[in-house]
Design a protein around this motif. Sequence first.
Motif, PDB file in Angstrom:
ATOM      1  N   ALA A 178      -6.643  -4.203   7.649  1.00 40.85           N
ATOM      2  CA  ALA A 178      -6.549  -3.988   7.412  1.00 40.85           C
ATOM      3  C   ALA A 178      -6.375  -3.151   6.682  1.00 40.85           C
ATOM      4  CB  ALA A 178      -5.751  -5.069   6.767  1.00 40.85           C
ATOM      5  N   THR A 234      -7.843 -10.262   9.281  1.00 39.13           N
ATOM      6  CA  THR A 234      -7.084 -10.024   8.588  1.00 39.13           C
ATOM      7  C   THR A 234      -8.123  -9.693   7.359  1.00 39.13           C
ATOM      8  OG1 THR A 234      -5.104  -9.951   9.634  1.00 39.13           O
ATOM      9  CG2 THR A 234      -5.225  -8.900   7.822  1.00 39.13           C
ATOM     10  N   ASN A 252      -3.579  -8.443  -0.072  1.00 37.51           N
ATOM     11  CA  ASN A 252      -3.867  -9.142   1.435  1.00 37.51           C
ATOM     12  C   ASN A 252      -3.814 -10.184   1.587  1.00 37.51           C
ATOM     13  OD1 ASN A 252      -5.457  -9.999   3.576  1.00 37.51           O
ATOM     14  ND2 ASN A 252      -6.693  -7.463   3.998  1.00 37.51           N
ATOM     15  N   ALA A 259      -0.581  -7.757   4.115  1.00 35.21           N
ATOM     16  CA  ALA A 259      -0.591  -7.842   5.256  1.00 35.21           C
ATOM     17  C   ALA A 259      -1.034  -9.633   5.215  1.00 35.21           C
ATOM     18  CB  ALA A 259      -2.641  -7.854   5.443  1.00 35.21           C
TER      19      ALA A 259
END
Length: 646
Positions: A419, A403, A436, A397
């Motif tokens: 996410a 996010t 992430n 992500a």
Amino acid sequence: MRVAIVTESFLPHMNGVTGSVLQILRHLERLGHEAHVIAPSALGAPGQVSGARIEAIPSLPLPGYRHVRVGTSSSSRIAASLRRFDPDVVHLASPFALGWRGVLAADSLSVASVAAYQTDVAAYTERYRIAATTGLAQTHIARLHRRATLTLAPSAESAGQLAELGVDRVRRWGRGVDAERFHPSHRSLPLRAGWGAEIVVGYVGRLAPEKQVEDLAALRDIPGSRLVIVGDGPSRPRLERLLPDALFLGHLEGAELATAMASFDLFVHPGESETFGQTLQEAHASGVPVVATGRGGPLDLVRMGIDGWLYRPGDLEDLRLRVADLAGDQRKRHAFGEAGREGVQHRGWASVCDQLLEHFDEARTLHLSDVRARARRIVRPEPPLPVAPRRWHRYVALGDSLTEGLCDPAPDGALRGWADRLALLLAARGGLHYANLAIRSKRVRDLCGVQLERALELRPDLVSILIGANDLVKHRVDIAALAAEVEDAVRRLRGTGADVLLVTPFLPGRRAASIYTRRFAAFATALAGVAARTGAILIDTDLHPELADRPNWGEDLVHLSSRGHRFLAYRAGELLGVPDADALGVLDAALHEHEPVGAGVWWRRHALPWVWRRLHGRTAGDGRNAKHDDYVYLGRSAAPRGAVVR
């Protein structure tokens, strides 16, 4: 009947789309119907035409064609306009960027929509190589027309193109011609004498790349002839250099245009991307024979050997031979001209607009059957996704605070976010390696720099990108440049074989945020073009106006709440083919429906710290690292021994 028209083009810019809309408005007024027009704003645009109110929508100039405007409003704004008018049907005139928002708005209000396919946008973008702000390709065209209740194609070839794209419910509907304005009686001998040629070979249309006017250089030196060009556009300076012996009259309209057309001896049209070819009809109505390319709309309008010639597309020698044949034979020109005039007598605008009203009635009936079918859970088949559904093993992500998961705390105090929640949904299908790299306050240049390079090192097979909000709220922003940066990043990721989930940035439903609506809508339109050209999977958040609702936003009023993160995660899961994602989302929302929405300490906790950071040239993300810079394994058991995740 109450008819709302969403048009990509309108006055003062006059072209085929504008001309059609004006004729439709006159016909609706004559028959006592009510109309409302939503069109891109432009200097000199009228506020009312034929009794219909013209609502101007914020717009941007089309790159390379500055006087053409592209509407940039969100679907929620268009929906609000439609809601006030309360139409029975929404007519989408040559839908493109504004038309996409229009069909979404009609959908949200459960109103029948009729999309008129008048412009081969995919062919135009290929010739223009235009910026992402306006670029749309075949997947976008298919998506738009599939969403409309009914699609109108102007020619057999364009109907075939739409069918190949999986567009169903296509009906034939052409354009009318004013056979009184365009008439052989308007032929002017003094005008022809001023042109100084025995045989006049005429062209009428925009002077732009997609019209291929440069092909007319093949007509040089045909004995006794002179090329007369009516029209204007970005290609004119180059064409004047390429065709030094041609006479350029510039833009003409009304009686001047009709007189010029009737004074031609033959009419040429070289453009291969015409879905119809209105000027061909006007030439025929003027008693002038036609030579046109054997592709697209001309195939239906020119009867080979009866009222004109069709030459092989791209074969300029064949073009020259066809023109020379008519230039050298006055009797054939006269016979072809009379046949052309006779052939258009049944194509008056009154007849064509009556057919349109019949299509409107059919669309309303189809829409009602669609509503009933949905009530019985019978779903109209959707077009295939540009990327086939698959199971992903490595998901990365990219983005900013949305996010990263701000305002979505886990029980242990860590941040979750949409996410992370999407990763869990994907992992339920058999385990997933997840990273992430998002960090709060980051901008497009950060994602396209450090985040992108790290993502490429991780070799994911799925990447999500939600970025741009922090750029769009700056004092100045170049939307086309931002979109170009995102497109380059998407292309690099797609080049590794990864699927890319591209999410359009969004705003809360607050009055203070409305000053940025135009920018966000323009950037969303740009990202639609990026997705269409690269094969990325697009989550157009305009499809979900409820995302702007207050309960979906955290106490700082600029980040999603836990509820909002859940909502976005389930919408993404639904798009990616997670089984029963929609049902899971409904269940999850029910389980959390009593969660409070906090806002009482907004100034102390959020506004004042933000002001302090701005004054000191800092951002909330300075010095922070990504929360998952490397893969973590999500699944019912540990990652398989020996599994390679890079």
